[in-house]
Write a protein that holds these residues in place. Structure first.
Motif, PDB file in Angstrom:
ATOM      1  N   UNK A 175       1.000  -1.145   0.000  1.00 39.07           N
ATOM      2  CA  UNK A 175       0.012  -0.002  -0.010  1.00 39.07           C
ATOM      3  C   UNK A 175       0.804   1.225   0.011  1.00 39.07           C
ATOM      4  N   UNK A 176       1.802   1.200   0.696  1.00 39.06           N
ATOM      5  CA  UNK A 176       2.735   2.326   0.772  1.00 39.06           C
ATOM      6  C   UNK A 176       3.416   2.564  -0.604  1.00 39.06           C
ATOM      7  N   UNK A 177       3.929   1.437  -1.249  1.00 37.99           N
ATOM      8  CA  UNK A 177       4.340   1.726  -2.626  1.00 37.99           C
ATOM      9  C   UNK A 177       3.482   2.133  -3.573  1.00 37.99           C
ATOM     10  N   UNK A 178       2.304   1.783  -3.577  1.00 35.95           N
ATOM     11  CA  UNK A 178       1.036   2.211  -4.328  1.00 35.95           C
ATOM     12  C   UNK A 178       0.562   3.774  -4.046  1.00 35.95           C
ATOM     13  N   UNK A 179       0.840   4.089  -2.947  1.00 31.97           N
ATOM     14  CA  UNK A 179       0.959   5.571  -2.603  1.00 31.97           C
ATOM     15  C   UNK A 179       1.623   6.426  -3.437  1.00 31.97           C
ATOM     16  N   UNK A 180       3.033   5.926  -3.056  1.00 26.11           N
ATOM     17  CA  UNK A 180       4.162   6.503  -3.724  1.00 26.11           C
ATOM     18  C   UNK A 180       4.257   6.773  -5.065  1.00 26.11           C
ATOM     19  N   UNK A 181       3.623   5.780  -5.686  1.00 24.42           N
ATOM     20  CA  UNK A 181       3.334   5.601  -7.079  1.00 24.42           C
ATOM     21  C   UNK A 181       2.266   6.282  -7.870  1.00 24.42           C
ATOM     22  N   UNK A 182       1.403   6.755  -6.821  1.00 22.25           N
ATOM     23  CA  UNK A 182       0.299   7.685  -7.157  1.00 22.25           C
ATOM     24  C   UNK A 182       0.801   9.258  -7.035  1.00 22.25           C
ATOM     25  N   UNK A 183       1.763   9.145  -6.128  1.00 17.93           N
ATOM     26  CA  UNK A 183       2.404  10.611  -6.235  1.00 17.93           C
ATOM     27  C   UNK A 183       3.145  11.091  -7.485  1.00 17.93           C
ATOM     28  N   UNK A 184       3.948  10.012  -7.723  1.00 13.20           N
ATOM     29  CA  UNK A 184       4.729   9.953  -9.179  1.00 13.20           C
ATOM     30  C   UNK A 184       4.214  10.140 -10.125  1.00 13.20           C
ATOM     31  N   UNK A 185       2.993   9.452 -10.450  1.00 14.91           N
ATOM     32  CA  UNK A 185       1.982   9.591 -11.625  1.00 14.91           C
ATOM     33  C   UNK A 185       2.767   9.204 -12.939  1.00 14.91           C
ATOM     34  N   UNK A 186       3.533   8.132 -12.857  1.00 12.23           N
ATOM     35  CA  UNK A 186       4.411   7.633 -14.222  1.00 12.23           C
ATOM     36  C   UNK A 186       5.182   8.953 -14.747  1.00 12.23           C
ATOM     37  N   UNK A 187       5.599  10.170 -14.038  1.00 18.00           N
ATOM     38  CA  UNK A 187       6.334  10.866 -14.617  1.00 18.00           C
ATOM     39  C   UNK A 187       5.403  12.357 -14.971  1.00 18.00           C
ATOM     40  N   UNK A 188       4.121  12.000 -14.992  1.00 19.96           N
ATOM     41  CA  UNK A 188       3.317  13.377 -15.251  1.00 19.96           C
ATOM     42  C   UNK A 188       3.187  14.115 -14.247  1.00 19.96           C
ATOM     43  N   UNK A 189       2.790  15.414 -14.502  1.00 19.97           N
ATOM     44  CA  UNK A 189       2.817  16.497 -13.407  1.00 19.97           C
ATOM     45  C   UNK A 189       1.711  16.041 -12.588  1.00 19.97           C
ATOM     46  N   UNK A 190       1.640  16.352 -11.298  1.00 20.41           N
ATOM     47  CA  UNK A 190       0.502  16.157 -10.417  1.00 20.41           C
ATOM     48  C   UNK A 190       0.440  14.745  -9.809  1.00 20.41           C
ATOM     49  N   UNK A 191      -0.625  14.598  -8.987  1.00 18.23           N
ATOM     50  CA  UNK A 191      -0.615  13.010  -8.322  1.00 18.23           C
ATOM     51  C   UNK A 191      -1.914  12.681  -9.032  1.00 18.23           C
ATOM     52  N   UNK A 192      -1.950  11.192  -9.206  1.00 16.06           N
ATOM     53  CA  UNK A 192      -3.010  10.375  -9.629  1.00 16.06           C
ATOM     54  C   UNK A 192      -3.926  10.322  -8.591  1.00 16.06           C
ATOM     55  N   UNK A 193      -4.879  11.208  -8.733  1.00 13.46           N
ATOM     56  CA  UNK A 193      -5.994  11.069  -7.570  1.00 13.46           C
ATOM     57  C   UNK A 193      -6.842   9.897  -7.528  1.00 13.46           C
ATOM     58  N   UNK A 194      -6.930   9.393  -8.595  1.00  9.80           N
ATOM     59  CA  UNK A 194      -7.866   8.333  -8.747  1.00  9.80           C
ATOM     60  C   UNK A 194      -7.157   7.005  -8.011  1.00  9.80           C
ATOM     61  N   UNK A 195      -5.776   6.847  -8.340  1.00 13.96           N
ATOM     62  CA  UNK A 195      -5.004   5.853  -7.724  1.00 13.96           C
ATOM     63  C   UNK A 195      -4.965   5.950  -6.281  1.00 13.96           C
TER      64      UNK A 195
END
Length: 238
Positions: free
Chosen positions: A69-89
């Motif tokens: 879960x911690x890693x998934x949260x970090x990935x949501x912040x990183x958003x695959x390199x796109x600007x901003x956070x993946x809020x859905x994830x």
């Protein structure tokens, strides 16, 4: 001549040479020792953190674990390199956290994996309305998760959480321009299990904010959005 001046040799060879190191030299060597010791401590600490991170990384292969879960949260912040956070994830991951205790475990795991504070990262990554939405989701969770039936009785805290999340969605802004977080509204509507529960969300909304939920919904949604959104609720059991 030399015998008549016994202090001659002392003048020829200064006191610091007779006693070994000067005070300045002692200070320099002491400072160098402190720097070396500090470097050793930093290296040792980094090695410990690296071992902790590696050990925690091994837990991320277990679905639903705090490390995953911690890693998934970090990935949501990183958003695959796109600007901003993946809020859905991010929203989906925080929603899956079963209890406040699990949330604390996730915070601890995040610190071990990335040597960063999860809540501080969340605060810096999100708008205030989005951050408040995450806090509202966490606030509704039980202190500890009890295995058993997945149909847990709804509580006042859960109704208040849904109400707070809707209010946060209404306070979304795009720079200086006020807006509405439609995705956050839809997430709440999908989670509310019955029409009766939705009525209780409205009661909690009025209690918390002194405002009518339906009036605010109509004011926030475009007229062509309001009908489809309410259909999500009307299709639920009473």
């Amino acid at each position: 001549m030399y015998l008549q001046h016994p202090t001659y040799y002392r003048d020829e060879y200064p006191q610091e040479n007779q006693q070994g190191l000067t005070l300045k030299e002692k200070l320099v060597f002491s400072l160098a020792g402190i720097i070396v010791l500090g470097g050793v401590v930093i290296i040792a600490r980094n090695m410990v953190r690296k071992r902790q991170a590696d050990a925690e990384e091994g837990k991320t292969y277990v679905d639903g674990s705090a490390a995953t879960l911690a890693k998934q949260l970090r990935m949501a912040f990183n958003n695959d390199g796109w600007l901003g956070t993946n809020m859905t994830a991010l929203r989906e991951t925080v929603t899956r956290i079963a209890s406040k205790q699990v949330m604390r475990d996730v915070i601890t795991s995040y610190q071990k994996l990335y040597n960063r504070s999860l809540l501080r990262d969340m605060e810096s990554e999100l708008q205030s309305s989005e951050y408040n939405e995450m806090l509202a989701i966490i606030a509704a969770k039980p202190e500890r998760y009890t295995n058993g039936s997945s149909a847990q009785p709804l509580t006042a805290a859960q109704y208040q959480s849904w109400a707070a999340r809707l209010k946060a969605a209404f306070e979304k802004s795009y720079g200086p321009i006020p807006g509405t977080d439609e995705a956050a509204i839809k997430a709440v509507f999908n989670e509310v299990p019955t029409q009766g529960a939705f009525v209780q969300v409205g009661v909690a909304y009025r209690m918390l904010y002194g405002r009518d939920l339906m009036a605010d919904l109509k004011g926030e949604l475009e007229f062509w959005e309001y009908g489809p959104y309410m259909q999500i609720i009307t299709q639920k059991p009473k």
